[in-house]
Motif scaffolding. Structure first.
Motif, PDB file in Angstrom:
ATOM      1  N   GLU A  13     -62.713-109.879  84.495  1.00  0.00           N
ATOM      2  CA  GLU A  13     -62.497-110.278  83.097  1.00  0.00           C
ATOM      3  C   GLU A  13     -62.038-109.117  82.211  1.00  0.00           C
ATOM      4  O   GLU A  13     -61.519-109.327  81.126  1.00  0.00           O
ATOM      5  CB  GLU A  13     -63.745-110.938  82.512  1.00  0.00           C
ATOM      6  N   PHE A  14     -62.223-107.892  82.690  1.00  0.00           N
ATOM      7  CA  PHE A  14     -61.776-106.748  81.894  1.00  0.00           C
ATOM      8  C   PHE A  14     -60.289-106.466  82.085  1.00  0.00           C
ATOM      9  O   PHE A  14     -59.732-105.562  81.478  1.00  0.00           O
ATOM     10  CB  PHE A  14     -62.570-105.484  82.255  1.00  0.00           C
ATOM     11  N   TYR A  45     -58.270-101.521  80.454  1.00  0.00           N
ATOM     12  CA  TYR A  45     -56.946-102.134  80.440  1.00  0.00           C
ATOM     13  C   TYR A  45     -55.989-101.271  79.628  1.00  0.00           C
ATOM     14  O   TYR A  45     -56.299-100.857  78.517  1.00  0.00           O
ATOM     15  CB  TYR A  45     -57.027-103.529  79.800  1.00  0.00           C
ATOM     16  N   LEU A  54     -46.305-102.721  76.771  1.00  0.00           N
ATOM     17  CA  LEU A  54     -46.534-103.530  75.567  1.00  0.00           C
ATOM     18  C   LEU A  54     -46.215-102.761  74.277  1.00  0.00           C
ATOM     19  O   LEU A  54     -46.432-103.265  73.193  1.00  0.00           O
ATOM     20  CB  LEU A  54     -47.996-103.985  75.516  1.00  0.00           C
ATOM     21  N   HIS A  70     -46.785-103.936  70.443  1.00  0.00           N
ATOM     22  CA  HIS A  70     -47.745-103.283  69.547  1.00  0.00           C
ATOM     23  C   HIS A  70     -47.037-102.926  68.227  1.00  0.00           C
ATOM     24  O   HIS A  70     -47.526-103.240  67.151  1.00  0.00           O
ATOM     25  CB  HIS A  70     -48.296-101.993  70.184  1.00  0.00           C
ATOM     26  N   MET A 108     -59.836-109.106  68.422  1.00  0.00           N
ATOM     27  CA  MET A 108     -60.934-109.677  69.228  1.00  0.00           C
ATOM     28  C   MET A 108     -61.011-109.094  70.636  1.00  0.00           C
ATOM     29  O   MET A 108     -62.056-109.097  71.261  1.00  0.00           O
ATOM     30  CB  MET A 108     -60.777-111.198  69.299  1.00  0.00           C
ATOM     31  N   PHE A 152     -53.529-101.613  69.099  1.00  0.00           N
ATOM     32  CA  PHE A 152     -53.244-102.219  67.787  1.00  0.00           C
ATOM     33  C   PHE A 152     -54.108-101.550  66.722  1.00  0.00           C
ATOM     34  O   PHE A 152     -53.681-101.324  65.601  1.00  0.00           O
ATOM     35  CB  PHE A 152     -53.571-103.722  67.791  1.00  0.00           C
ATOM     36  N   TYR A 176     -69.116-110.248  73.544  1.00  0.00           N
ATOM     37  CA  TYR A 176     -68.226-111.362  73.851  1.00  0.00           C
ATOM     38  C   TYR A 176     -67.479-111.698  72.562  1.00  0.00           C
ATOM     39  O   TYR A 176     -68.060-111.657  71.470  1.00  0.00           O
ATOM     40  CB  TYR A 176     -69.024-112.585  74.309  1.00  0.00           C
ATOM     41  N   ALA A 177     -66.199-112.048  72.708  1.00  0.00           N
ATOM     42  CA  ALA A 177     -65.371-112.285  71.521  1.00  0.00           C
ATOM     43  C   ALA A 177     -65.991-113.352  70.614  1.00  0.00           C
ATOM     44  O   ALA A 177     -65.964-113.245  69.387  1.00  0.00           O
ATOM     45  CB  ALA A 177     -63.977-112.698  71.944  1.00  0.00           C
ATOM     46  N   LEU A 182     -55.239-111.707  74.886  1.00  0.00           N
ATOM     47  CA  LEU A 182     -55.940-111.982  76.142  1.00  0.00           C
ATOM     48  C   LEU A 182     -55.179-113.115  76.831  1.00  0.00           C
ATOM     49  O   LEU A 182     -55.489-114.299  76.641  1.00  0.00           O
ATOM     50  CB  LEU A 182     -57.391-112.391  75.887  1.00  0.00           C
ATOM     51  N   PRO A 183     -54.145-112.751  77.585  1.00  0.00           N
ATOM     52  CA  PRO A 183     -53.287-113.778  78.169  1.00  0.00           C
ATOM     53  C   PRO A 183     -54.132-114.835  78.882  1.00  0.00           C
ATOM     54  O   PRO A 183     -55.159-114.534  79.435  1.00  0.00           O
ATOM     55  CB  PRO A 183     -52.441-112.998  79.176  1.00  0.00           C
ATOM     56  N   PHE A 185     -60.738-119.300  72.389  1.00  0.00           N
ATOM     57  CA  PHE A 185     -61.570-118.712  71.342  1.00  0.00           C
ATOM     58  C   PHE A 185     -61.166-119.188  69.948  1.00  0.00           C
ATOM     59  O   PHE A 185     -61.765-118.788  68.967  1.00  0.00           O
ATOM     60  CB  PHE A 185     -61.487-117.179  71.406  1.00  0.00           C
TER      61      PHE A 185
END
Ligand SMILES: C[S@@+](CC[C@H](N)C(=O)[O-])C[C@H]1O[C@@H](n2cnc3c(N)ncnc32)[C@H](O)[C@@H]1O
Length: 422
Positions: free
Chosen positions: A174-175, A208, A213, A217, A233, A240, A283-284, A391-392, A398
């Motif tokens: 998940e990271f 990550y 990107l 950004h 988030m 960013f 958690y977001a 978060l692709p 969310f």
């Protein structure tokens, strides 16, 4: 080597330029020695071409420094010589012959096998250049090219690239951190990257990071205004967050990965924007609820007293913030319902930012004004300008948690543009 040969060929070097490359390689780019030897080699007039020659020479040096580790002709040659010597010794000892031409057919075949390698022109195409992350070169070698991963790594290896890694398998955690295999160089994944004037420190094996990107950004940050309140988030190590804070935004940032949250804090300090960044490791969903939660103590305050309540930043180190924690309350005295950019200079308080005086009449310079507006003084439950969700695949899950934030966004564009990166 054949890849490099093709690259050199495609430069269409003049004779003098070839001689210059020769000098560069011979003296490992040592300017003094290169200039001292007049072999008729001169650097190309074109600066790009000249830089390309320097880069080729560096890579050749890197390549040569790894050469002894290549599966070598030398080893095979030694085996052949050893076999010949043993055969000869055997025959001389037996007194049968002393000429190698009388070697039995079987031994000759074995020797031929040992020597039977063809050297054919062969070129490999990766279809992409490697991705540079500080001193690390990141490769994604898969399929049939995997057999050549060591050779590819050795071609790429150069004195500036100290570590060459290949991504192993696909990302499943998940990271969003890939697993890497070190193919060449030192096993050191802590590095520094510079983007748009900001420095980012990171452990590429733990957090990550995606250098590709950079344009995204920059594009998003160009939408932010000085004084905007940003909520990121899934912030990672802050690509960013840091430039937005440098631009004068107040940034609430969160990442579930404790290492990302730790590096985010380090990066905020390195770039001297820690006073504008409020970092979380949750958690977001818990994070957004936390930002949207009106502190309990607000209920018990009178209307005038409400403007003296603020939300305190949760420190990161040593505590598991995966559960939303109660929001501690204390007092401050600025009209937090306004965006920082909407508050007049008179409304900003003392220089160190400890307390903001609504009624104060002290005029401050713009920088001081920004500096004194701390994240802890802002009522996020009332207003946020932009929400970044990078978060692709799962960021949309969310959205319901962020509904209250989204209702407060300045424009619908803010949401759409920020989601577009997914
Ligand atoms: C695609 S990365 C983006 C990071 C950063 N915005 C960037 O551009 O480099 C997504 C980040 O979300 C974090 N993450 C994943 N699931 C999360 C969750 N449920 N809550 C908070 N963060 C999460 C990961 O640790 C990762 O750093």
């Amino acid at each position: 080597m054949s890849v490099m040969k093709e690259q050199i060929k495609s430069l269409h070097l003049k004779e003098t330029e070839e001689l210059y490359l020769y000098k560069l390689c011979l003296y490992c780019g040592n300017e003094k020695r290169v200039n001292a030897w007049n072999n008729s080699g001169v650097p190309p007039v074109d600066e790009i071409k000249s830089a390309q020659l320097h880069s080729i020479s560096r890579r050749l040096q890197g390549f040569c420094s790894m050469l002894s580790r290549l599966p070598s002709f030398r080893r095979r040659f030694h085996e052949v010589v050893k076999a010949l010597v043993q055969e000869e010794k055997k025959r001389v000892d037996a007194g049968t012959a002393d000429y190698l031409s009388e070697i039995p057919a079987q031994t000759l075949c074995a020797l031929k096998d040992l020597c039977s390698f063809d050297v054919v022109p062969y070129s490999l195409s990766l279809g992409y250049s490697y991705w540079g992350v500080g001193h690390i070169a990141h490769l994604n070698i898969t399929g049939e090219l995997l057999s050549y991963k060591d050779v590819i790594a050795k071609v790429i290896y150069d004195p500036k690239i100290k570590t060459v890694v290949n991504k192993v398998g696909s990302i499943s955690n998940e990271f969003r951190v890939p697993k890497f295999e070190v193919l060449a160089g030192i096993d050191d994944m802590v590095t520094e990257v510079k983007q748009y004037g900001a420095t980012f420190k990171l452990d590429y094996g733990l957090v990550y990071w995606n250098s590709r990107l950079e344009h995204e950004h920059i594009r998003l940050i160009s939408l932010f205004q000085d004084g905007d309140i940003i909520c990121d988030m899934f912030s990672g190590i802050g690509p960013f967050v840091i430039p937005a804070a440098q631009k004068g935004c107040i940034v609430y940032t969160n990442d579930l990965n404790p290492d990302s949250a730790r590096y985010l804090k380090i990066n905020a300090e390195i770039n001297k924007v820690d006073d504008r960044v409020c970092a979380y490791n949750m958690y977001a969903r818990a994070f957004i609820c936390h930002l949207m939660q009106v502190p309990d103590c607000l209920e018990t305050f009178s209307e005038s007293e409400r403007s003296t309540v603020y939300m305190k930043e949760i420190p990161i180190n040593g505590i598991d913030y995966r559960e939303a924690t109660e929001i501690p309350c204390t007092t401050f005295s600025a009209s937090a319902t306004k965006r920082p950019s909407e508050i007049s200079e008179e409304e900003y308080g003392n220089e160190d930012g400890a307390e903001l005086e609504v009624t104060g009449r002290i005029k401050r310079s713009r920088n001081k004004r920004i500096r004194c507006f701390k994240p802890s003084n802002i009522r996020t439950w009332e207003h946020v300008d932009h929400v970044v969700m990078n978060l692709p695949a799962s960021a949309l899950q969310f959205l319901d948690a962020s509904q209250e934030v989204l209702e407060g966004l300045t424009t619908l564009d803010s949401l759409l543009l920020l989601l577009a990166i997914n």
